[in-house]
Design a protein around this motif. Structure first.
Motif, short mmCIF file in Angstrom:
data_model
loop_
_atom_site.label_atom_id
_atom_site.label_comp_id
_atom_site.label_asym_id
_atom_site.label_seq_id
_atom_site.Cartn_x
_atom_site.Cartn_y
_atom_site.Cartn_z
N GLY A 1 3.40 74.26 27.59
CA GLY A 1 2.89 74.19 26.29
C GLY A 1 2.92 75.76 25.41
N THR A 2 2.45 76.50 26.27
CA THR A 2 2.59 77.83 25.64
C THR A 2 3.95 78.22 25.23
N THR B 1 -9.81 76.01 20.22
CA THR B 1 -8.71 75.57 20.88
C THR B 1 -8.61 76.36 22.09
N TYR B 2 -7.53 76.18 22.86
CA TYR B 2 -7.31 76.86 24.10
C TYR B 2 -6.89 78.12 23.90
N VAL C 1 -4.74 72.25 15.63
CA VAL C 1 -4.87 72.13 16.90
C VAL C 1 -5.63 70.47 17.05
N ASP D 1 -0.28 71.93 17.32
CA ASP D 1 -0.46 72.06 18.59
C ASP D 1 -1.03 70.89 19.14
N ALA E 1 -0.96 69.91 22.58
CA ALA E 1 -1.13 70.04 23.92
C ALA E 1 -2.10 68.84 24.57
N GLN E 2 -3.22 68.73 23.62
CA GLN E 2 -4.23 67.90 24.24
C GLN E 2 -4.24 66.59 23.55
N SER F 1 2.38 69.94 25.77
CA SER F 1 2.35 70.33 27.15
C SER F 1 2.07 69.34 28.19
N GLN G 1 1.13 70.13 31.40
CA GLN G 1 0.43 70.87 32.23
C GLN G 1 -0.76 69.85 32.93
N LYS H 1 -3.38 67.70 31.00
CA LYS H 1 -2.85 66.82 29.94
C LYS H 1 -2.86 65.48 30.25
#
Ligand SMILES: *Cc1c(COP(=O)(O)O)cnc(C)c1O
Length: 419
Positions: A79-80, A104-105, A149, A175, A177-178, A199, A201, A204
């Motif tokens: 994701g990054t 946010t992360y 995000v 973003d 990711a979540q 993402s 990961q 998620k």
């Protein structure tokens, strides 16, 4: 049901504690094992050894293009990486400012720094996503982009955010990711901005172990992102060599892609469960004295990953969460003991301290950056107020209706005892 709280020695609502656990990762089974084993047996782990209809990475990209209704998707290593690729794709780099939310992360801010740009931290509102009303005061002549995000699967207010961006000529990188699989006003998250970063990961919704996806409608954003993610992109994807530049390898291998591709087939089923369960919980918490229900900007598009609510003060949120945990409901506040929550800007140490990997002070020093960003722990008081007063319960997609009712019952029990 006896009203005496478990924390005061009463009988808990749940004798066996209720936890959410992982979503997609907990579903890994024969289909995933078969797909990954097939890649191993083929001895072809690199996508460019395969035709697009054989490569899992290419098929995962095709599936994202289809889901998002966009012409371009790029499978990457995380994701990054997807955020970095998106920023480079959008032309963001050294000396630029990028607005990120206070919640946010830390990876969102890290991605901005990785391309040499400066993260500018803006407030969230009671939705726990970027406050559209706070954006404008952070815009300077150096601002190039905004990264909304979709935290905890809650969609950010993309119509208002993209309107601000348009007014000021800024790019928007979502973003996601979540919030993989979420939507806002009927449009998939990731398709609202100029680009969207996903993402896969383990934490998620669905996972490829590590992995990510960048999506965009813009061919040149896609080509620049692909160039960033592959030092030899022009070998695999002949194109405009005149505009190529050095990249790093942030590609997705076939093992991860196979896992991600099978998991994607589970995404909608997982979300239909979490959405239904969250709705069931939230409906029972409406109008309960003492607690203020959270406000999702779009309950239909919300991924339903977490049910949250606010207490009048931070101390009351702590007390409430302890009582709820004693009832057997796993829940969190932003002040859990142990690891500080890296989703809150006050814990982003290398951002607040302007940390650098080299002796030039990159990217903060005046030779790179002509702006005046300042950070302080109290710079986003409204965000801290919302976060400190929040209690959150992660929703497990395998929960039964009874499990959801137990959550609601426990919250009601604690609220009745305290208010
Ligand atoms: C997890 C996460 C990221 C980073 O994704 P990785 O795949 O771990 O690199 C970025 N932003 C948010 C909001 C996240 O939750």
């Amino acid at each position: 049901m006896s009203g005496k709280l478990a924390i005061d020695g009463g009988a808990p609502v749940r004798t066996s504690p209720l936890r959410a656990g992982f979503l997609g990762a907990s579903e890994i089974g024969e289909p995933e094992i078969e797909a990954v084993s097939g890649v191993l047996r083929s001895q072809k782990l690199f996508r460019h050894l395969l035709e697009d209809d054989e490569s899992y990475a290419a098929r995962l990209e095709a599936a994202y293009r289809e889901r998002l209704g966009l012409p371009h998707a790029l499978a990457v290593s995380g994701g990054t990486s997807a955020l970095i690729a998106g920023l480079v794709g959008l032309g963001i780099g050294v000396g630029d400012e990028v607005i990120v939310p206070a919640y946010t992360y830390i990876a969102t801010a890290a991605a901005v720094l990785s391309v040499g740009a400066i993260p500018v931290i803006a407030e969230i509102d009671e939705t726990l996503t970027l406050d559209p009303d706070d954006l404008e005061r952070h815009i300077t002549p150096l601002t190039k982009a905004i990264i909304p995000v979709h935290m905890r699967g809650i969609p950010a207010q993309m119509d208002r955010i993209t309107a601000v961006a348009q007014r000021h000529g800024l790019k928007v990188l979502e973003d996601v990711a979540q919030a993989n699989g979420g939507a806002y006003r009927g449009k998939p998250l990731g398709a609202w901005g100029d680009a969207g970063a996903f993402s896969f990961q383990q934490y998620k919704v669905i996972t490829s172990g590590e992995g990510g996806m960048l999506v965009t409608a813009d061919r040149s954003v896609y080509e620049r992102a692909a160039c960033k993610c592959d030092s030899a992109k022009t070998f695999w994807m002949p194109g405009d060599d005149a505009h190529s530049f050095a990249g790093e390898n942030m590609r997705m291998c076939e093992l991860r892609a196979a896992l991600g591709y099978v998991q994607l087939g589970r995404l909608d089923e997982i979300l239909s469960r979490t959405r239904r369960l969250k709705r069931r919980i939230v409906e029972q918490l409406m109008g309960v004295p003492g607690i203020e229900a959270e406000r999702s900007p779009d309950p239909e598009g919300d991924c339903g990953l977490a049910a949250g609510f606010f207490l009048p003060t931070a101390a009351e949120a702590q007390r409430f969460a302890r009582a709820l945990a004693a009832e057997g409901i796993e829940c969190g506040t932003t002040h859990s003991d142990g690891i500080p929550d890296r989703h809150i800007y006050t814990n982003w140490h290398y951002v607040l301290n302007k940390g650098s990997a080299d002796r030039t002070g990159f990217p903060w020093s005046p030779r790179y950056y002509s702006g005046h960003v300042e950070y302080a722990r109290d710079m986003c008081p409204r965000s801290l107020d919302f976060l400190n007063r929040n209690v959150v319960i992660q929703v497990g997609h395998r929960w039964s209706d009874q499990d959801a009712d137990d959550v609601a019952e426990a919250v009601l029990k604690v609220a009745r005892a305290y208010y």
